[in-house]
Design a protein around this motif. Sequence first.
Motif, short mmCIF file in Angstrom:
data_model
loop_
_atom_site.label_atom_id
_atom_site.label_comp_id
_atom_site.label_asym_id
_atom_site.label_seq_id
_atom_site.Cartn_x
_atom_site.Cartn_y
_atom_site.Cartn_z
N ASN A 98 -37.07 63.74 -27.62
CA ASN A 98 -35.97 64.61 -27.21
C ASN A 98 -34.86 64.63 -28.24
N SER A 111 -32.51 71.29 -18.65
CA SER A 111 -33.37 70.90 -19.77
C SER A 111 -34.58 70.12 -19.30
N SER A 148 -37.07 72.39 -17.66
CA SER A 148 -37.82 73.17 -18.65
C SER A 148 -38.96 72.35 -19.23
N ARG A 149 -38.68 71.10 -19.56
CA ARG A 149 -39.73 70.25 -20.12
C ARG A 149 -40.79 69.90 -19.07
N HIS A 171 -41.51 71.61 -15.96
CA HIS A 171 -42.19 72.69 -15.23
C HIS A 171 -42.56 73.89 -16.10
N VAL A 172 -41.64 74.29 -16.96
CA VAL A 172 -41.85 75.53 -17.71
C VAL A 172 -42.70 75.28 -18.95
N GLN A 173 -42.29 74.36 -19.78
CA GLN A 173 -43.00 74.08 -21.03
C GLN A 173 -44.17 73.11 -20.85
N LYS A 174 -44.24 72.43 -19.72
CA LYS A 174 -45.30 71.45 -19.44
C LYS A 174 -45.33 70.32 -20.47
N THR A 175 -44.14 70.00 -21.00
CA THR A 175 -44.06 68.92 -21.99
C THR A 175 -44.43 67.58 -21.38
#
Length: 279
Positions: A36, A106, A109-110, A112-116
């Motif tokens: 990060n 942030s 996003s990591r 759920h959205v970006q699946k990081t």
Amino acid sequence: MSTPLPSASATVSPLPASVWRAPSLSTRWWPVFLRNLLVWRKLAIPSLVGNIAEPLMWLVAFGYGMGALVGQLHVNGQAVPYILFLASGSICMSAMNAASFEALYSAFSRMHVQKTWDGIMNAPISLDDVVLAEMLWAAFKALFTVTAILGVMLALDISHSPKLLVAWPVLLFVGIMFSSIALIFNALAKGYDFFTYYFTLVLTPMMFLSGVFFPREQLPPVVRAISDWLPLTNAVELVRPLFMDQWPDNVMRHGLVLVVTTVAAFWVALALTRKRFKA
């Protein structure tokens, strides 16, 4: 010829681990934290400007504008300029907001959205370590923000108390506490719009009831009794005397509220995140 019955050990499947089990943490949170940091490093300056612009506008507008009308306030038997009163409360509010934004928008996003998070957990890193890393990362962002604001306050000659060195680790812990609370709502969220409820129904009332903008002595007795146990109130009660070059009263009580809130919030956030990932 009869078929032998299966043994009990073969028919009884192990019970699934409870999501409320104790955290299983290791030093493997560090690579996630470092990841990060490396990503954020490219946007450090815009991030800093965005994080300190709003609290500084509050400080200048209310501190100098309303401060000219209010004059001085009496806090713990000492007359202090309103801008000093506001600065000592608003820096706790800044730690709360910075940690909350990072652990909500942030982190979501990591996650759920970006699946990081899914990609990270393909490595030998557990979900518990990922959640711990996100909590500590949000706290670091909060510390970064309040350090910059402290520098501006020193430049404006609002306070030069040497006890501000003690306020710095207190503000770090405030960031840890509010990032832990925010991760609860991160685990429950279905989309970004869900976070509006948290800011509107939790953070905003806390901001006005915790003595950031005006002394809590003016609150009705019932409201003040509730305010006494709010996390932000106890943070302000620890930090404000340090700006006034005093040691805070009831340090054990305020510190215990922060510690218990942090531990409970992180445990709940971890359990809800495990449930979301079915881990």
